[in-house]
Design a protein around this motif. Structure first.
Motif, PDB file in Angstrom:
ATOM      1  N   GLN A   1      14.219   8.584   2.758  1.00 19.42           N
ATOM      2  CA  GLN A   1      14.334   8.436   1.305  1.00 19.42           C
ATOM      3  C   GLN A   1      14.392   9.790   0.601  1.00 19.42           C
ATOM      4  OE1 GLN A   1      14.561   5.452  -0.230  1.00 19.42           O
ATOM      5  NE2 GLN A   1      14.646   6.292  -2.294  1.00 19.42           N
ATOM      6  N   VAL A   2      13.517  10.718   0.996  1.00 23.78           N
ATOM      7  CA  VAL A   2      13.448  12.001   0.277  1.00 23.78           C
ATOM      8  C   VAL A   2      14.557  12.971   0.695  1.00 23.78           C
ATOM      9  CG1 VAL A   2      10.967  11.828  -0.125  1.00 23.78           C
ATOM     10  CG2 VAL A   2      11.788  13.055   1.910  1.00 23.78           C
ATOM     11  N   SER A   3      15.245  12.671   1.798  1.00 24.92           N
ATOM     12  CA  SER A   3      16.254  13.603   2.294  1.00 24.92           C
ATOM     13  C   SER A   3      17.690  13.127   2.058  1.00 24.92           C
ATOM     14  CB  SER A   3      16.063  13.838   3.798  1.00 24.92           C
ATOM     15  OG  SER A   3      16.245  12.619   4.517  1.00 24.92           O
TER      16      SER A   3
ATOM     17  N   THR B   1       7.361  15.819   1.853  1.00 24.13           N
ATOM     18  CA  THR B   1       7.472  16.014   0.404  1.00 24.13           C
ATOM     19  C   THR B   1       7.811  17.467   0.079  1.00 24.13           C
ATOM     20  OG1 THR B   1       5.794  14.282   0.108  1.00 24.13           O
ATOM     21  CG2 THR B   1       6.299  15.649  -1.802  1.00 24.13           C
ATOM     22  N   VAL B   2       7.092  18.387   0.700  1.00 29.34           N
ATOM     23  CA  VAL B   2       7.382  19.813   0.484  1.00 29.34           C
ATOM     24  C   VAL B   2       8.735  20.167   1.093  1.00 29.34           C
ATOM     25  CG1 VAL B   2       6.624  22.178   0.939  1.00 29.34           C
ATOM     26  CG2 VAL B   2       4.941  20.421   0.423  1.00 29.34           C
ATOM     27  N   GLY B   3       9.050  19.568   2.235  1.00 32.69           N
ATOM     28  CA  GLY B   3      10.335  19.827   2.891  1.00 32.69           C
ATOM     29  C   GLY B   3      11.517  19.483   2.001  1.00 32.69           C
ATOM     30  N   SER B   4      11.375  18.402   1.244  1.00 35.21           N
ATOM     31  CA  SER B   4      12.419  18.008   0.308  1.00 35.21           C
ATOM     32  C   SER B   4      12.647  19.097  -0.739  1.00 35.21           C
ATOM     33  CB  SER B   4      12.013  16.693  -0.370  1.00 35.21           C
ATOM     34  OG  SER B   4      12.838  16.403  -1.457  1.00 35.21           O
ATOM     35  N   VAL B   5      11.551  19.659  -1.243  1.00 33.94           N
ATOM     36  CA  VAL B   5      11.635  20.747  -2.227  1.00 33.94           C
ATOM     37  C   VAL B   5      12.195  22.011  -1.570  1.00 33.94           C
ATOM     38  CG1 VAL B   5      10.314  22.174  -3.852  1.00 33.94           C
ATOM     39  CG2 VAL B   5       9.672  19.776  -3.491  1.00 33.94           C
TER      40      VAL B   5
ATOM     41  N   LEU C   1       0.832  -1.201   0.000  1.00 31.66           N
ATOM     42  CA  LEU C   1       0.000   0.000   0.000  1.00 31.66           C
ATOM     43  C   LEU C   1       0.869   1.254   0.000  1.00 31.66           C
ATOM     44  CD1 LEU C   1      -3.079   0.689   0.165  1.00 31.66           C
ATOM     45  CD2 LEU C   1      -2.756   0.954   2.638  1.00 31.66           C
ATOM     46  N   TYR C   2       1.896   1.240   0.835  1.00 28.30           N
ATOM     47  CA  TYR C   2       2.822   2.372   0.949  1.00 28.30           C
ATOM     48  C   TYR C   2       3.481   2.688  -0.397  1.00 28.30           C
ATOM     49  CZ  TYR C   2       7.348   4.608   1.911  1.00 28.30           C
ATOM     50  OH  TYR C   2       8.450   5.427   1.875  1.00 28.30           O
ATOM     51  N   MET C   3       3.902   1.648  -1.121  1.00 30.01           N
ATOM     52  CA  MET C   3       4.591   1.872  -2.391  1.00 30.01           C
ATOM     53  C   MET C   3       3.684   2.525  -3.420  1.00 30.01           C
ATOM     54  SD  MET C   3       7.708   1.299  -2.028  1.00 30.01           S
ATOM     55  CE  MET C   3       8.106   1.628  -3.757  1.00 30.01           C
TER      56      MET C   3
ATOM     57  N   GLU D   1       2.929   7.962  -6.145  1.00 29.54           N
ATOM     58  CA  GLU D   1       2.118   9.153  -6.405  1.00 29.54           C
ATOM     59  C   GLU D   1       2.765  10.409  -5.811  1.00 29.54           C
ATOM     60  OE1 GLU D   1      -0.201   9.147  -8.465  1.00 29.54           O
ATOM     61  OE2 GLU D   1      -0.523   6.989  -8.641  1.00 29.54           O
ATOM     62  N   LEU D   2       3.421  10.252  -4.678  1.00 33.13           N
ATOM     63  CA  LEU D   2       4.070  11.399  -4.039  1.00 33.13           C
ATOM     64  C   LEU D   2       5.240  11.925  -4.869  1.00 33.13           C
ATOM     65  CD1 LEU D   2       3.991  10.352  -0.272  1.00 33.13           C
ATOM     66  CD2 LEU D   2       2.847  12.324  -1.298  1.00 33.13           C
ATOM     67  N   ARG D   3       5.893  11.031  -5.623  1.00 30.16           N
ATOM     68  CA  ARG D   3       6.989  11.491  -6.489  1.00 30.16           C
ATOM     69  C   ARG D   3       6.436  12.462  -7.534  1.00 30.16           C
ATOM     70  NH1 ARG D   3       9.547  11.287  -3.110  1.00 30.16           N
ATOM     71  NH2 ARG D   3      11.400  11.810  -4.281  1.00 30.16           N
ATOM     72  N   LYS D   4       5.232  12.130  -8.072  1.00 30.01           N
ATOM     73  CA  LYS D   4       4.607  12.998  -9.081  1.00 30.01           C
ATOM     74  C   LYS D   4       4.182  14.329  -8.462  1.00 30.01           C
ATOM     75  CE  LYS D   4       2.907   8.770 -11.217  1.00 30.01           C
ATOM     76  NZ  LYS D   4       1.724   7.889 -11.352  1.00 30.01           N
ATOM     77  N   LEU D   5       3.691  14.252  -7.222  1.00 29.27           N
ATOM     78  CA  LEU D   5       3.261  15.468  -6.537  1.00 29.27           C
ATOM     79  C   LEU D   5       4.457  16.375  -6.251  1.00 29.27           C
ATOM     80  CD1 LEU D   5       0.680  16.768  -5.341  1.00 29.27           C
ATOM     81  CD2 LEU D   5       1.280  15.703  -3.155  1.00 29.27           C
TER      82      LEU D   5
END
Length: 358
Positions: free
Chosen positions: A152-154, A110-114, A63-65, A70-74
């Motif tokens: 992962q995102v950081s 997600t926003v924090g990564s950006v 489920l997480y994957m 989708e979060l990568r696209k966002l």
């Protein structure tokens, strides 16, 4: 009984995936029309599917994957201010108004990564904010996956030596502190899984879903040995989420021998010893040996061996130390110039003595 629970779990997973796909569809439409508020609304509803407590770790990962993809696209949408018209600072504030804490924190990461990538704030400030905010999720499985997402995102945005994010206000010390803090919190969540137990799921079914109560009799409840066996299996499935932090640490260029000796190893061993959990202690000691350089093990051998008597009596430390002995033996054989160092620290004598005591 077991097949019935498996079928139920497959059904719950299918429902969760359907919920993610449904909301992702509307999220994509919102992104395509550059409608930020609608994109945030549907992404939060999509991420609410991760609030479930019904799935085993293996099924939850599936489920997480789906949500992760989708979060990568966002994230791509968030990066382009010309599309949504909101500054990254305002966007970082805006996502904190999401209703439930779990979707809110996924969006914040997600926003924090950006935000880090924009360099409009010191990387260490954003990383510190994120790693501390994630304490808001204390459910073991949900918390582990959330922190895994943060890692992962950081990981490519840490203020390491020579990285784009190193500067006057950001140093490798900040990178190390962030990863160590995330590792510590993840290990605590992982260890806590053993106290949560399979009976939580059974109680949830018996008392939380009235329509399912009649289908489960007391004969279906698992005994202590089966419960423990399932707990250990489920925890083992998640161990790499915790160990990945040590791998990230081993990849930080700025960690030299001195920093490893004075900060990294003592902090990691402190968590290993204090968790007082057999599975965690064995796995993490093995991780330490596998991911960090042989040279570091040679120069910190006494510290590593000093932690062994503090582990739980049931930990198979002899196997761990034998693996360390093998690694150092290969190191000595492939690099004869280091043999004087081996003799100086009496490496093999200390290792043989430690193995003999176990």
């Amino acid at each position: 009984m077991i097949s019935s629970l498996t079928e139920d779990e497959d059904k719950w997973l299918a429902e969760g995936i359907a919920g993610i796909q449904h909301n992702a569809y509307y999220m994509h439409r919102s992104v395509d029309s550059n409608n930020l508020r609608e994109a945030l609304k549907y992404s939060a509803q999509m991420l609410s599917e991760l609030r479930t407590s019904r799935l085993s770790p293996h099924k939850y990962y599936e489920l997480y994957m789906r949500a992760f993809d989708e979060l990568r696209k966002l994230e791509i949408f968030f990066k382009d201010e010309s599309k949504h018209g909101c500054s990254i600072i305002d966007l970082y504030e805006l996502v904190q108004h999401a209703g439930n804490i779990l979707p809110r924190l996924y969006l914040l990461c997600t926003v924090g990564s950006v935000y880090i990538k924009s360099k409009e704030a010191p990387a260490k400030d954003v990383l510190k904010d994120l790693v501390e905010m994630c304490r808001g999720v204390q459910h073991p499985v949900r918390g582990l996956f959330l922190r895994s997402y943060l890692s992962q995102v950081s990981r490519d945005k840490l203020p390491d030596i020579g990285s784009d994010y190193e500067g006057d206000a950001d140093t490798v010390v900040d990178a190390v502190e962030f990863v160590l803090q995330n590792f510590t919190e993840m290990n605590k969540l992982w260890v806590r899984m053993q106290h949560q137990g399979v009976m939580v799921l059974v109680n949830h079914i018996l008392f939380g879903d009235p329509e399912l109560r009649p289908s489960i009799g007391l004969s279906g409840l698992q005994g202590p040995s089966r419960t423990k066996e399932k707990q250990e299996k489920e925890r083992s499935e998640l161990r790499d989420l915790v160990g990945k932090n040590l791998h990230v640490l081993s990849q930080i260029e700025g960690i030299d021998l001195e920093m490893y000796k004075d900060t990294v190893l003592p902090r990691v061993l402190e968590q290993v010893v204090n968790c007082k959990d057999e599975l965690a202690q064995y796995y993490l000691m093995d991780c330490i040996i596998q991911v960090f350089p042989d040279e570091y093990h040679l120069q910190t051998l006494e510290t590593l061996l000093g932690a062994c008597p503090q582990l739980q009596p049931t930990v198979d430390i002899k196997t761990v130390l034998s693996q360390l002995m093998e690694r150092l033996s290969n190191y000595a054989a492939s690099s004869p110039e280091v043999l004087p160092e081996f003799l100086q620290v009496e490496a093999f004598a200390k290792l043989s003595s430690a193995i003999g005591k176990e």
